[in-house]
Write a protein that holds these residues in place. Sequence first.
Motif, PDB file in Angstrom:
ATOM      1  N   LEU A 234       0.819  -0.928  -0.389  1.00 37.66           N
ATOM      2  CA  LEU A 234      -0.143  -0.345  -0.125  1.00 37.66           C
ATOM      3  C   LEU A 234       1.094   1.368  -0.164  1.00 37.66           C
ATOM      4  N   ALA A 235       1.849   1.232   0.991  1.00 38.63           N
ATOM      5  CA  ALA A 235       2.763   2.439   0.999  1.00 38.63           C
ATOM      6  C   ALA A 235       3.451   2.701  -0.470  1.00 38.63           C
ATOM      7  N   HIS A 236       3.858   1.703  -1.210  1.00 37.56           N
ATOM      8  CA  HIS A 236       4.902   2.110  -2.357  1.00 37.56           C
ATOM      9  C   HIS A 236       3.145   2.614  -3.418  1.00 37.56           C
ATOM     10  N   ARG A 237       2.000   2.195  -2.992  1.00 35.29           N
ATOM     11  CA  ARG A 237       1.087   2.758  -4.505  1.00 35.29           C
ATOM     12  C   ARG A 237       1.070   4.399  -3.535  1.00 35.29           C
ATOM     13  N   MET A 238       0.812   4.091  -2.697  1.00 41.31           N
ATOM     14  CA  MET A 238       0.568   6.147  -2.206  1.00 41.31           C
ATOM     15  C   MET A 238       1.798   6.902  -2.893  1.00 41.31           C
ATOM     16  N   VAL A 239       2.670   5.768  -2.727  1.00 38.23           N
ATOM     17  CA  VAL A 239       4.396   7.005  -2.989  1.00 38.23           C
ATOM     18  C   VAL A 239       4.187   7.665  -4.812  1.00 38.23           C
ATOM     19  N   ASP A 240       3.817   5.622  -5.467  1.00 39.64           N
ATOM     20  CA  ASP A 240       3.937   5.626  -7.144  1.00 39.64           C
ATOM     21  C   ASP A 240       2.502   6.696  -7.567  1.00 39.64           C
ATOM     22  N   ASP A 241       1.260   6.948  -6.669  1.00 37.01           N
ATOM     23  CA  ASP A 241       0.024   7.316  -7.281  1.00 37.01           C
ATOM     24  C   ASP A 241       0.592   9.079  -6.965  1.00 37.01           C
ATOM     25  N   MET A 242       1.398   9.023  -6.119  1.00 33.77           N
ATOM     26  CA  MET A 242       1.689  11.085  -6.169  1.00 33.77           C
ATOM     27  C   MET A 242       1.861  11.150  -6.757  1.00 33.77           C
ATOM     28  N   LEU A 243       3.587  10.735  -7.577  1.00 32.63           N
ATOM     29  CA  LEU A 243       4.156  10.956  -8.480  1.00 32.63           C
ATOM     30  C   LEU A 243       3.055  10.697  -9.407  1.00 32.63           C
ATOM     31  N   ASP A 244       2.706   9.589  -9.525  1.00 31.47           N
ATOM     32  CA  ASP A 244       1.231   9.921 -11.005  1.00 31.47           C
ATOM     33  C   ASP A 244       0.858  11.577 -11.144  1.00 31.47           C
ATOM     34  N   PHE A 245       0.390  11.270  -9.559  1.00 33.26           N
ATOM     35  CA  PHE A 245      -0.240  13.013  -9.957  1.00 33.26           C
ATOM     36  C   PHE A 245       0.643  13.771  -9.692  1.00 33.26           C
ATOM     37  N   LEU A 246       1.908  14.397  -9.220  1.00 36.74           N
ATOM     38  CA  LEU A 246       2.348  15.619  -9.784  1.00 36.74           C
ATOM     39  C   LEU A 246       3.122  15.845 -11.066  1.00 36.74           C
ATOM     40  N   ALA A 247       3.116  13.841 -11.234  1.00 33.47           N
ATOM     41  CA  ALA A 247       3.947  13.870 -12.706  1.00 33.47           C
ATOM     42  C   ALA A 247       2.622  15.020 -14.406  1.00 33.47           C
ATOM     43  N   ALA A 248       1.959  15.252 -13.968  1.00 38.19           N
ATOM     44  CA  ALA A 248       0.677  15.056 -14.447  1.00 38.19           C
ATOM     45  C   ALA A 248      -0.540  16.283 -14.384  1.00 38.19           C
ATOM     46  N   LEU A 249       0.030  16.977 -13.844  1.00 37.21           N
ATOM     47  CA  LEU A 249      -0.442  18.341 -13.180  1.00 37.21           C
ATOM     48  C   LEU A 249      -0.935  19.033 -14.372  1.00 37.21           C
ATOM     49  N   ASP A 250      -0.021  19.164 -15.253  1.00 34.21           N
ATOM     50  CA  ASP A 250      -0.716  19.908 -16.416  1.00 34.21           C
ATOM     51  C   ASP A 250      -1.947  19.771 -16.690  1.00 34.21           C
ATOM     52  N   ALA A 251      -2.185  18.618 -16.743  1.00 29.83           N
ATOM     53  CA  ALA A 251      -3.582  18.591 -17.797  1.00 29.83           C
ATOM     54  C   ALA A 251      -4.490  18.175 -16.768  1.00 29.83           C
ATOM     55  N   GLN A 252      -4.125  18.567 -15.118  1.00 29.59           N
ATOM     56  CA  GLN A 252      -5.428  18.303 -14.639  1.00 29.59           C
ATOM     57  C   GLN A 252      -5.820  20.215 -14.640  1.00 29.59           C
ATOM     58  N   PRO A 253      -7.410  20.325 -14.256  1.00 27.05           N
ATOM     59  CA  PRO A 253      -7.632  22.029 -13.840  1.00 27.05           C
ATOM     60  C   PRO A 253      -6.784  22.753 -12.560  1.00 27.05           C
ATOM     61  N   VAL A 254      -6.962  23.595 -12.654  1.00 25.96           N
ATOM     62  CA  VAL A 254      -6.191  23.754 -11.579  1.00 25.96           C
ATOM     63  C   VAL A 254      -7.110  23.838 -10.669  1.00 25.96           C
ATOM     64  N   TRP A 255      -8.475  23.915 -10.193  1.00 28.34           N
ATOM     65  CA  TRP A 255      -9.122  24.365  -9.122  1.00 28.34           C
ATOM     66  C   TRP A 255     -10.608  24.111  -9.476  1.00 28.34           C
ATOM     67  N   GLN A 256     -11.092  22.977  -8.932  1.00 33.10           N
ATOM     68  CA  GLN A 256     -12.581  22.321  -8.493  1.00 33.10           C
ATOM     69  C   GLN A 256     -13.161  22.628  -7.737  1.00 33.10           C
ATOM     70  N   PRO A 257     -14.334  22.683  -7.468  1.00 28.17           N
ATOM     71  CA  PRO A 257     -14.878  23.317  -6.505  1.00 28.17           C
ATOM     72  C   PRO A 257     -15.580  21.103  -5.697  1.00 28.17           C
ATOM     73  N   VAL A 258     -15.605  21.214  -4.549  1.00 25.90           N
ATOM     74  CA  VAL A 258     -15.847  19.801  -4.172  1.00 25.90           C
ATOM     75  C   VAL A 258     -17.077  18.942  -4.437  1.00 25.90           C
ATOM     76  N   PRO A 259     -17.212  18.322  -5.548  1.00 23.56           N
ATOM     77  CA  PRO A 259     -18.881  18.347  -6.047  1.00 23.56           C
ATOM     78  C   PRO A 259     -19.773  17.520  -4.776  1.00 23.56           C
ATOM     79  N   SER A 260     -20.535  17.960  -4.795  1.00 24.33           N
ATOM     80  CA  SER A 260     -21.567  17.228  -4.567  1.00 24.33           C
ATOM     81  C   SER A 260     -21.493  15.771  -3.732  1.00 24.33           C
ATOM     82  N   ASP A 261     -21.484  14.817  -4.291  1.00 20.97           N
ATOM     83  CA  ASP A 261     -21.184  13.076  -3.566  1.00 20.97           C
ATOM     84  C   ASP A 261     -19.742  13.221  -2.386  1.00 20.97           C
TER      85      ASP A 261
END
Length: 466
Positions: free
Chosen positions: A19-46
């Motif tokens: 799980l810990a390795h997955r957390m690290v991998d997920d966060m690095l994937d997340f940070l490496a792909a920021l440009d493709a993400q919206p800068v900001w989005q409101p918290v959806p109701s669900d």
Amino acid sequence: MSSEPSTLDPRDWESFRKLAHRMVDDMLDFLAALDAQPVWQPVPSDSRRALDEPVPYEAQGEERAYADFLAHVLPYSNGNRHPRFFGWAQGNGTPLGMMSDMLAAAMNPHLAGFAQAPAIVEAKVIAWFVELMGFPQEASGVFALGGTMANVLALAAARQAMCGFELRTRGLYDAPSRYLVYGSGETHSWLKKALELLGMGSASWRLSRADLAAQIAEDRALGLAPMCIVGNAGTINTGDFDDLEMLADVAEKERVWFHVDGALGGLAMLSDRLRPRMKGVERADSFAFDLHKWMYQPFDVACVLVRARGALEAAFASSASYIAAMERGVIAGGLPFADRGVDLTRGFRALKVWMAMKAHGVRGIARAIEANVRQAQMLAARIDREPELERVAPVPLNIVCFRFKGSDALNQELLLRIQESGVAVPSSTIIDGRFALRCAFVNHRTKDEDIDRVIDAVLTIGRELA
Ligand SMILES: *Cc1c(COP(=O)(O)O)cnc(C)c1O
């Protein structure tokens, strides 16, 4: 009845490791792909509903907790990690900073002091900053939560040094007169908070006039007690500088404490090109600067330096039987960092700063800072070329304030729409009574193309609204 072990360590280290390795991998994937993400989005109701959870008395397990984090928390922050986030003054953080925080949490040392390796690291990083900021070798300092707290600690040291009576035991109740702090109207709101917290009352803040020495003399003649001059190295509105040399001269001549707030701009001292603009900082009695803004470190970390050795301790050192220093053993050397501030238990926030300075080098950090200053100039130049836009303040450092030509209402709506579009996040301020869009560059991820994308979006939305 079989008793389950009560430790919070994993039952099964191997599955936790996965799980810990997955957390690290997920966060690095997340940070490496920021440009493709919206800068900001409101918290959806669900997600709002999912987060509105009753107290979890029963264990849900690490997997479930992590899954909820991924689904409902991670995507919905204020967005400051993103390359096109320009709001307020919020650094991005770095992957190395993320991992350093993990290392610090794994080690979890107590940084009240305890003269082992973590304390040696914190003391060393402070010594590096003493040198980089041009302070004398005997200066000292401490890491703090943020610029606000770093400034508060400095002001408390100033008050202690300047009040010629038993401040710590008698408080200000018996003060012979009202103590005054001088700062411009562009000083950040930390000062008001600090004066209120220190029991001096925010009415102790005098807006300093150009003829500051004459103003201080007048105040003295009225029986008031000038205590401290606050100078700005990078104002929050426009990134402007006070005339720090002049303020240092007045403080020296009038024998009042000179404090510089460099929360926003202080790290410009790391750049050979920018340092000349900071002339006078090195003469301050105290200097506060954020490392989670322009040194790009994850929240929260700031630093305050104080010229006179012992000035922070004079304001804060305390003794108690249960934390008394011993000659040998774990508490040998006492608790020097707790003695320089308010906090007793302190985490190892110095680690990420140490790691960053070693890994990137001061030169590498300075290059990112210089790139931000250049990008602010690029944005200003593009605004100046666009007939529908107007710049409303000079750009002395890393902040650009501008408007779409039109009403305040149009510009407010424009700001909200561009934020809601997810393309970019500028913030706003009021300059000369008019609402302005404001872009601050404390972002090591911004690319030059991002600047055109922001302006293109501003023009498109502005034309729709006009
Ligand atoms: C951000 C800022 C502060 C406050 O620092 P925090 O880290 O937010 O507590 C103070 N002064 C200036 C000029 C700032 O930009």
